[in-house]
Design a protein around this motif. Structure first.
Motif, short mmCIF file in Angstrom:
data_model
loop_
_atom_site.label_atom_id
_atom_site.label_comp_id
_atom_site.label_asym_id
_atom_site.label_seq_id
_atom_site.Cartn_x
_atom_site.Cartn_y
_atom_site.Cartn_z
N MET A 44 0.79 -1.22 0.00
CA MET A 44 0.00 0.00 0.00
C MET A 44 0.83 1.28 0.00
O MET A 44 0.30 2.37 0.21
CB MET A 44 -0.94 -0.01 1.21
CG MET A 44 -1.95 -1.16 1.18
SD MET A 44 -3.01 -1.22 2.66
CE MET A 44 -4.01 0.25 2.40
N ALA A 45 2.13 1.17 -0.25
CA ALA A 45 3.00 2.35 -0.22
C ALA A 45 2.89 3.15 -1.51
O ALA A 45 2.68 2.59 -2.59
CB ALA A 45 4.44 1.92 0.00
N SER A 46 3.04 4.46 -1.40
CA SER A 46 3.13 5.34 -2.57
C SER A 46 4.60 5.51 -2.97
O SER A 46 5.51 5.33 -2.15
CB SER A 46 2.54 6.72 -2.24
OG SER A 46 1.18 6.62 -1.86
N PHE A 47 4.82 5.89 -4.23
CA PHE A 47 6.15 6.22 -4.74
C PHE A 47 7.14 5.06 -4.64
O PHE A 47 8.34 5.26 -4.47
CB PHE A 47 6.74 7.44 -4.02
CG PHE A 47 5.99 8.71 -4.30
CD1 PHE A 47 6.09 9.35 -5.53
CD2 PHE A 47 5.17 9.28 -3.34
CE1 PHE A 47 5.40 10.51 -5.79
CE2 PHE A 47 4.48 10.45 -3.59
CZ PHE A 47 4.59 11.08 -4.82
N CYS A 48 6.65 3.83 -4.72
CA CYS A 48 7.53 2.67 -4.65
C CYS A 48 7.35 1.83 -5.90
O CYS A 48 6.25 1.35 -6.18
CB CYS A 48 7.22 1.83 -3.41
SG CYS A 48 7.63 2.63 -1.86
N GLU A 49 8.44 1.64 -6.65
CA GLU A 49 8.36 0.86 -7.87
C GLU A 49 8.07 -0.60 -7.56
O GLU A 49 8.50 -1.14 -6.54
CB GLU A 49 9.69 0.94 -8.64
CG GLU A 49 9.98 2.32 -9.21
CD GLU A 49 11.26 2.34 -10.03
OE1 GLU A 49 11.91 1.27 -10.12
OE2 GLU A 49 11.60 3.40 -10.58
#
Length: 468
Positions: A44-49
């Protein structure tokens, strides 16, 4: 070996890998449909490839996990362990061509022992399921992440997660007594103990807690339990500034009080909760502090803490009279992240922990960052242990706002380190905070941690690209 597999057509690579895995696994445990495997690509993390997994495996036994790791070692294929994927750092994100090893089907509670006060569980057990099961026997498993109805014990162990009760009871690491771990080459290792005490050898158990699946695959855990405490009562105190609320936190802890919960919501978070749920929280509040006690006389404890809040400048103090009122007061805190998500549609949740004495400096610094980047940043915090969750609200479809969100996130982490804190109190490092971990540890610390990683995973196949 690696280059030839990468250069081969994806269907050929996936088919060969799947065939090898199926030699020791039931057909239903191996998923290769790209539409299905893509749903396992990220947490659920943002900005993670996130990459594209070659295959997803859903083992049900320890032997299944060992088989997967033996094949992965033989073929040099990366393995990404996953639980419920509720994490917020990208630690469960797939890498291209990997085996996603989802442990959610290993979900049995193997033992609850009221005499030894332990539970033995598989990694896919849901936190809330375990909590309710031990409660029926008059016992208590304290770690309670906000996602406790969804997150797994294995995921909690992987990230050393916390929750609302940490101020009194501590984080997951305090409750893991022993582990069974499948190593990168498929060997099974047991660490720790079932006993109340034990100091034999290096503490390998604690080493695996918080390792985010980069050292081995946890397949069984021995967890410490406590007697179930009395029902807690909650107090809400309203303040005219975040600094005053933080001053109250300092007074409470300095006075030797041991609340079971001590949570803070800033004005942005209070407004977001009001907008979402129409709870009637005071619109004039700059900070709302929630304190709870689960002692034998919680009303007396709340009265003492209420007096300290008033001395720190609280404009209103409302103690609950019973459990139902307490639950109503806590509802606002539980809605915080959902309410902040509704502000702009996307959130980036930071996890900086600072010394309690610097909590006021942290909140004032976050206000300056929000103003600098023209962003809405709400803060809810486990104030009793200094763990703040600054939540950056932004429109993911706006490239400039997304850029400012990421820059503000980094500036908040830098602020936390300046104040003597740490980049993560309970969410882990994953992909999101790798470069910041290096800043916190320093070059010698990084070198030693990489040495540990190499000892357990010499081929670098376990959750590559995470943590270090």
């Amino acid at each position: 070996m690696i280059m030839s597999r990468i250069e081969a057509p994806r269907d050929e690579v996936t088919g060969n890998l799947a065939d090898r895995l199926l030699s020791g696994l039931p057909a239903e445990a191996v998923l290769i449909d790209p539409d299905i495997t893509a749903s396992y690509a990220n947490d659920m993390a943002s900005f993670c490839e996130a990459g594209t997994p070659a295959v997803v495996v859903l083992p049900r036994t320890v032997e299944h996990v060992q088989h997967v790791m033996r094949i992965a070692t033989e073929l040099r294929v990366p393995v990404v362990p996953q639980g419920a994927r509720t994490g917020l750092s990208g630690a469960a994100n797939a890498s291209d061509g990997c085996i996603v090893l989802s442990l959610v089907k290993m979900d049995r509670i193997l033992e609850i022992n009221p005499v030894d006060r332990i539970a033995v569980v598989e990694p896919g057990v849901i936190n809330a399921t375990l909590s309710r099961a031990v409660n029926e026997l008059g016992l208590y498993y304290p770690p309670d992440p906000s996602s406790w109805e969804m997150c797994t014990i294995g995921g909690n162990i992987g990230t050393a997660s916390g929750g609302l009760c940490c101020v009194k009871y501590g984080v997951t690491a305090e409750y893991v007594l022993g582990l069974d771990v499948v190593l990168a080459d498929g060997r099974l290792m047991s660490t720790g103990r079932r006993t109340a005490k034990g100091v034999a050898g290096y503490d390998l158990t604690r080493l695996f807690v918080g390792s985010e699946g980069s050292l081995g695959i946890v397949v069984r855990a021995i967890l410490a339990l406590k007697p179930q405490p009395p029902q807690q009562l909650v107090l809400a105190a309203e303040f005219g500034s975040a600094r005053a609320a933080c001053d109250a936190v300092v007074r409470i802890m300095e006075g030797g009080h041991v609340p079971s919960l001590l949570e803070l919501m800033d004005r942005t978070t209070v407004k977001a909760v009001n907008d979402l749920a129409h709870m009637g929280l005071p619109e004039t509040t700059e900070a709302l502090l929630l304190a709870a006690f689960d002692t034998h006389d919680p009303a007396a404890d709340l009265a003492a803490v209420g007096a300290l809040c008033e001395a720190a400048g609280a404009t209103q103090v409302v103690p609950a009279e019973d459990a139902a009122e307490s639950e109503l007061l806590l509802q606002a805190r539980r809605l915080s992240l959902t309410a902040l998500e509704a502000v702009k549609g996307t959130t980036m949740i930071d996890d900086v922990c600072v010394p309690r004495s610097r909590l006021g400096d942290m909140l004032e610094g976050i206000e300056r960052v929000a103003e600098k980047y023209s962003l809405t940043i709400g803060v809810c915090a486990h104030a009793g242990d200094g763990n703040t969750h600054p939540t950056v609200c932004f429109d993911a479809n706006d490239p400039d706002e997304s850029r400012r969100a990421r820059e503000s996130f980094d500036e908040i982490m830098a602020l936390g380190l300046e104040l003597g804190g740490t980049i993560t109190g309970e969410h882990g490092v994953g992909v999101l905070k790798k470069e910041w971990l290096a800043r916190e540890l320093g070059p010698v610390g990084v070198e030693m941690q990489r040495g540990i990683k190499a000892a357990f995973d010499p081929l670098g196949i376990l959750n590559p690209g995470k943590v270090l």
